[in-house]
Design a protein around this motif. Structure first.
Motif, PDB file in Angstrom:
ATOM      1  N   ALA A 243      36.317  62.757   0.304  1.00  0.00           N
ATOM      2  CA  ALA A 243      36.223  62.719  -1.161  1.00  0.00           C
ATOM      3  C   ALA A 243      36.397  61.289  -1.670  1.00  0.00           C
ATOM      4  O   ALA A 243      35.687  60.851  -2.585  1.00  0.00           O
ATOM      5  CB  ALA A 243      37.271  63.631  -1.779  1.00  0.00           C
TER       6      ALA A 243
ATOM      7  N   TYR B 187      36.277  75.705  -2.965  1.00  0.00           N
ATOM      8  CA  TYR B 187      36.967  76.602  -3.889  1.00  0.00           C
ATOM      9  C   TYR B 187      37.107  77.992  -3.277  1.00  0.00           C
ATOM     10  O   TYR B 187      38.196  78.584  -3.294  1.00  0.00           O
ATOM     11  CB  TYR B 187      36.218  76.691  -5.227  1.00  0.00           C
ATOM     12  CG  TYR B 187      36.959  77.562  -6.207  1.00  0.00           C
ATOM     13  CD1 TYR B 187      37.921  77.011  -7.040  1.00  0.00           C
ATOM     14  CD2 TYR B 187      36.747  78.940  -6.260  1.00  0.00           C
ATOM     15  CE1 TYR B 187      38.652  77.815  -7.896  1.00  0.00           C
ATOM     16  CE2 TYR B 187      37.468  79.744  -7.111  1.00  0.00           C
ATOM     17  CZ  TYR B 187      38.418  79.172  -7.932  1.00  0.00           C
ATOM     18  OH  TYR B 187      39.165  79.976  -8.765  1.00  0.00           O
TER      19      TYR B 187
ATOM     20  N   GLU C 197      38.608  71.656 -11.466  1.00  0.00           N
ATOM     21  CA  GLU C 197      37.348  71.220 -12.073  1.00  0.00           C
ATOM     22  C   GLU C 197      36.256  72.271 -11.865  1.00  0.00           C
ATOM     23  O   GLU C 197      35.450  72.534 -12.758  1.00  0.00           O
ATOM     24  CB  GLU C 197      36.924  69.874 -11.472  1.00  0.00           C
ATOM     25  CG  GLU C 197      35.878  69.133 -12.277  1.00  0.00           C
ATOM     26  CD  GLU C 197      36.385  68.633 -13.626  1.00  0.00           C
ATOM     27  OE1 GLU C 197      35.530  68.318 -14.473  1.00  0.00           O
ATOM     28  OE2 GLU C 197      37.619  68.549 -13.835  1.00  0.00           O
ATOM     29  N   VAL C 198      36.233  72.872 -10.683  1.00  0.00           N
ATOM     30  CA  VAL C 198      35.266  73.949 -10.422  1.00  0.00           C
ATOM     31  C   VAL C 198      35.540  75.125 -11.358  1.00  0.00           C
ATOM     32  O   VAL C 198      34.614  75.685 -11.962  1.00  0.00           O
ATOM     33  CB  VAL C 198      35.327  74.391  -8.947  1.00  0.00           C
ATOM     34  CG1 VAL C 198      34.514  75.674  -8.723  1.00  0.00           C
ATOM     35  CG2 VAL C 198      34.812  73.271  -8.041  1.00  0.00           C
TER      36      VAL C 198
ATOM     37  N   LEU D   8      42.658  67.558  -4.172  1.00  0.00           N
ATOM     38  CA  LEU D   8      42.019  68.827  -3.849  1.00  0.00           C
ATOM     39  C   LEU D   8      42.361  69.894  -4.886  1.00  0.00           C
ATOM     40  O   LEU D   8      41.507  70.707  -5.262  1.00  0.00           O
ATOM     41  CB  LEU D   8      42.425  69.286  -2.450  1.00  0.00           C
ATOM     42  CG  LEU D   8      41.965  68.380  -1.299  1.00  0.00           C
ATOM     43  CD1 LEU D   8      42.501  68.897   0.034  1.00  0.00           C
ATOM     44  CD2 LEU D   8      40.436  68.270  -1.250  1.00  0.00           C
TER      45      LEU D   8
ATOM     46  N   GLY E 296      33.088  60.278  -3.322  1.00  0.00           N
ATOM     47  CA  GLY E 296      33.216  60.856  -4.652  1.00  0.00           C
ATOM     48  C   GLY E 296      33.169  59.918  -5.833  1.00  0.00           C
ATOM     49  O   GLY E 296      33.261  60.364  -6.979  1.00  0.00           O
TER      50      GLY E 296
ATOM     51  N   PHE F 259      34.635  65.533  -8.045  1.00  0.00           N
ATOM     52  CA  PHE F 259      33.788  66.295  -7.138  1.00  0.00           C
ATOM     53  C   PHE F 259      33.676  65.540  -5.822  1.00  0.00           C
ATOM     54  O   PHE F 259      33.858  64.319  -5.767  1.00  0.00           O
ATOM     55  CB  PHE F 259      32.399  66.523  -7.735  1.00  0.00           C
ATOM     56  CG  PHE F 259      32.396  67.384  -8.972  1.00  0.00           C
ATOM     57  CD1 PHE F 259      32.896  68.679  -8.924  1.00  0.00           C
ATOM     58  CD2 PHE F 259      31.896  66.905 -10.170  1.00  0.00           C
ATOM     59  CE1 PHE F 259      32.897  69.488 -10.053  1.00  0.00           C
ATOM     60  CE2 PHE F 259      31.894  67.698 -11.307  1.00  0.00           C
ATOM     61  CZ  PHE F 259      32.400  68.991 -11.248  1.00  0.00           C
ATOM     62  N   PHE F 260      33.336  66.257  -4.755  1.00  0.00           N
ATOM     63  CA  PHE F 260      33.298  65.625  -3.440  1.00  0.00           C
ATOM     64  C   PHE F 260      32.222  64.559  -3.326  1.00  0.00           C
ATOM     65  O   PHE F 260      32.413  63.538  -2.670  1.00  0.00           O
ATOM     66  CB  PHE F 260      33.066  66.685  -2.350  1.00  0.00           C
ATOM     67  CG  PHE F 260      34.313  67.399  -1.912  1.00  0.00           C
ATOM     68  CD1 PHE F 260      35.251  66.764  -1.099  1.00  0.00           C
ATOM     69  CD2 PHE F 260      34.556  68.703  -2.307  1.00  0.00           C
ATOM     70  CE1 PHE F 260      36.404  67.417  -0.682  1.00  0.00           C
ATOM     71  CE2 PHE F 260      35.704  69.371  -1.894  1.00  0.00           C
ATOM     72  CZ  PHE F 260      36.632  68.726  -1.089  1.00  0.00           C
TER      73      PHE F 260
ATOM     74  N   ASN G 224      40.223  69.129  -7.814  1.00  0.00           N
ATOM     75  CA  ASN G 224      38.847  69.546  -7.542  1.00  0.00           C
ATOM     76  C   ASN G 224      38.671  71.033  -7.812  1.00  0.00           C
ATOM     77  O   ASN G 224      37.707  71.453  -8.459  1.00  0.00           O
ATOM     78  CB  ASN G 224      38.487  69.204  -6.099  1.00  0.00           C
ATOM     79  CG  ASN G 224      37.143  69.787  -5.662  1.00  0.00           C
ATOM     80  OD1 ASN G 224      37.105  70.832  -5.029  1.00  0.00           O
ATOM     81  ND2 ASN G 224      36.055  69.124  -6.017  1.00  0.00           N
ATOM     82  N   ARG G 225      39.625  71.856  -7.349  1.00  0.00           N
ATOM     83  CA  ARG G 225      39.546  73.293  -7.602  1.00  0.00           C
ATOM     84  C   ARG G 225      39.580  73.581  -9.099  1.00  0.00           C
ATOM     85  O   ARG G 225      38.830  74.421  -9.605  1.00  0.00           O
ATOM     86  CB  ARG G 225      40.710  74.035  -6.929  1.00  0.00           C
ATOM     87  CG  ARG G 225      40.628  74.095  -5.429  1.00  0.00           C
ATOM     88  CD  ARG G 225      41.649  75.088  -4.865  1.00  0.00           C
ATOM     89  NE  ARG G 225      41.049  76.407  -4.744  1.00  0.00           N
ATOM     90  CZ  ARG G 225      41.311  77.446  -5.509  1.00  0.00           C
ATOM     91  NH1 ARG G 225      42.179  77.346  -6.503  1.00  0.00           N
ATOM     92  NH2 ARG G 225      40.704  78.606  -5.311  1.00  0.00           N
TER      93      ARG G 225
ATOM     94  N   ASP H  61      31.731  71.687  -3.197  1.00  0.00           N
ATOM     95  CA  ASP H  61      32.843  71.999  -4.108  1.00  0.00           C
ATOM     96  C   ASP H  61      33.029  73.507  -4.225  1.00  0.00           C
ATOM     97  O   ASP H  61      34.158  74.008  -4.222  1.00  0.00           O
ATOM     98  CB  ASP H  61      32.582  71.405  -5.495  1.00  0.00           C
ATOM     99  CG  ASP H  61      32.354  69.907  -5.474  1.00  0.00           C
ATOM    100  OD1 ASP H  61      33.309  69.171  -5.177  1.00  0.00           O
ATOM    101  OD2 ASP H  61      31.212  69.490  -5.728  1.00  0.00           O
TER     102      ASP H  61
ATOM    103  N   LEU I 202      28.658  68.402  -9.377  1.00  0.00           N
ATOM    104  CA  LEU I 202      29.001  69.608  -8.641  1.00  0.00           C
ATOM    105  C   LEU I 202      27.961  69.860  -7.556  1.00  0.00           C
ATOM    106  O   LEU I 202      26.761  69.792  -7.805  1.00  0.00           O
ATOM    107  CB  LEU I 202      29.039  70.801  -9.600  1.00  0.00           C
ATOM    108  CG  LEU I 202      29.389  72.161  -8.993  1.00  0.00           C
ATOM    109  CD1 LEU I 202      30.876  72.252  -8.705  1.00  0.00           C
ATOM    110  CD2 LEU I 202      28.956  73.286  -9.939  1.00  0.00           C
TER     111      LEU I 202
END
Length: 205
Positions: free
Chosen positions: A137, A160, A186-187, A180, A141, A146-147, A183-184, A156, A152
């Motif tokens: 990431a 999740y 954000e998803v 991380l 990133g 996001f990775f 990131n979750r 990602d 997205l």
């Protein structure tokens, strides 16, 4: 316009990443869910007598990885060019490394042994894979959440989904990995994903 049907059991399992890609892309699809008691009467309808299966315009495609990669490319969630796609694949393969270590736990029948395997996985196996994901990431990133780049991708979505299962077993699994966790989050904030998560059927796996 193509029509899509996704066949799987009434759980998240190996089909959920495909469902999440459809939802993120705002693409209509038919989500066909069989109860386990129904499976025997449909098994011979599937190319390899297994699921998930994606049917596109009447043609059935097996194998969850092939399905996810096809859908991600089809709906522009696989990276913007060949090298970005390779970066996405690198993240996906790193997630797969972690799940390769986890899967034997799922199918262990000895409860005492399974408990020990779970403890070992979260204490000694998972952290190194999470660290590897954070390394990627940071490299790919562009400083975002996001990775890959600032967009997205299905990497990602897969992270999740996989960690949904892991956090169900150990709610503290990501406590030492703030990026991380972000990131979750954000998803989860993506409007279509948020709506889907609120309404989807509940399952442990």
């Amino acid at each position: 316009m193509s029509t899509y049907k996704l066949y799987y059991f009434n759980t998240r399992g190996r089909a959920e990443i495909a469902r999440l890609i459809f939802i993120a892309a705002d693409q209509k699809f038919e989500d066909i869910r069989y109860e386990h008691s129904e499976w025997s009467s449909h098994k011979n309808e599937m190319p390899l007598e297994q699921m998930p299966v994606l049917e596109v315009d009447g043609v059935k495609l097996p194998q969850s990885g092939a399905i996810a990669r096809f859908l991600a490319k089809q709906f522009h969630l696989a990276g913007k060019d060949n090298f970005e796609q390779a970066k996405v694949d690198a993240v996906v393969d790193t997630i797969a490394d972690a799940m390769t270590q986890f899967l034997p736990i799922r199918f262990e029948n000895d409860e005492t042994k399974q408990i020990e395997m779970v403890k070992n996985f979260f204490a000694n196996e998972l952290p190194k894979h999470l660290q590897n994901l954070e390394v990627l990431a940071k490299q790919f990133g562009n400083g975002g959440l996001f990775f890959i780049g600032n967009n997205l991708t299905w990497a990602d979505l897969l992270f999740y989904e996989v960690t949904e299962t892991l956090l169900g077993l150990n709610k503290n699994a990501l406590d030492n990995h703030q990026w991380l966790k972000q990131n979750r989050a954000e998803v989860e904030k993506q409007p279509r994903i948020a709506e889907y998560l609120k309404n989807r059927p509940k399952s442990q796996f």
